[in-house]
Design a protein around this motif. Structure first.
Motif, short mmCIF file in Angstrom:
data_model
loop_
_atom_site.label_atom_id
_atom_site.label_comp_id
_atom_site.label_asym_id
_atom_site.label_seq_id
_atom_site.Cartn_x
_atom_site.Cartn_y
_atom_site.Cartn_z
N ARG A 273 51.14 23.08 36.94
CA ARG A 273 52.20 22.82 35.94
C ARG A 273 52.48 21.32 35.84
N ALA A 274 52.52 20.63 36.97
CA ALA A 274 52.78 19.18 36.96
C ALA A 274 51.66 18.43 36.26
N ARG A 275 50.43 18.82 36.51
CA ARG A 275 49.29 18.16 35.85
C ARG A 275 49.28 18.43 34.35
N ALA A 276 49.60 19.66 33.96
CA ALA A 276 49.67 20.00 32.54
C ALA A 276 50.77 19.19 31.85
N ALA A 277 51.91 19.03 32.50
CA ALA A 277 53.01 18.25 31.94
C ALA A 277 52.62 16.78 31.80
N ALA A 278 51.93 16.25 32.80
CA ALA A 278 51.49 14.85 32.75
C ALA A 278 50.49 14.65 31.60
N LEU B 222 49.22 12.66 26.14
CA LEU B 222 48.76 12.91 24.78
C LEU B 222 49.83 12.57 23.76
N SER B 223 51.07 12.97 24.06
CA SER B 223 52.19 12.69 23.16
C SER B 223 52.39 11.19 23.00
N ALA B 224 52.29 10.44 24.10
CA ALA B 224 52.46 8.99 24.06
C ALA B 224 51.34 8.33 23.23
N SER B 225 50.21 9.00 23.13
CA SER B 225 49.09 8.49 22.34
C SER B 225 49.17 8.93 20.88
N GLY B 226 50.23 9.65 20.54
CA GLY B 226 50.42 10.10 19.17
C GLY B 226 49.75 11.43 18.85
N ILE B 227 49.32 12.13 19.86
CA ILE B 227 48.67 13.44 19.65
C ILE B 227 49.68 14.53 19.94
N GLY B 228 49.89 15.39 18.97
CA GLY B 228 50.89 16.44 19.11
C GLY B 228 50.29 17.82 19.19
#
Length: 66
Positions: A46-51, A56-62
């Motif tokens: 879960r921690a790795r998936a959240a990271a 991805l979100s910080a890179s603009g990928i949603g």
């Protein structure tokens, strides 16, 4: 829990499992099919998936773009 929107259901299932049984091993990597090289518990996965989601979100990928 596993029907309908499979992405949300998978994440909800992982979250629930990480809360109820965080030390449960969900992944074992085997080298050449026999030698264990890595393990991940429900909490670690879960921690790795959240990271990864944060990166991805910080890179603009949603959601839905991968």
């Amino acid at each position: 829990m596993w029907g309908g929107d499979s992405n949300r259901d998978l994440i909800a299932g992982l979250d629930a499992l990480a809360e109820s049984d965080p030390d449960r091993v969900l992944y074992i990597e085997l080298l050449k099919g026999t030698d264990e090289t890595a393990r991940l518990t429900a909490a670690e996965l879960r921690a790795r998936a959240a990271a990864l989601a944060t990166s991805l979100s910080a890179s603009g990928i949603g959601p839905g773009e991968v």
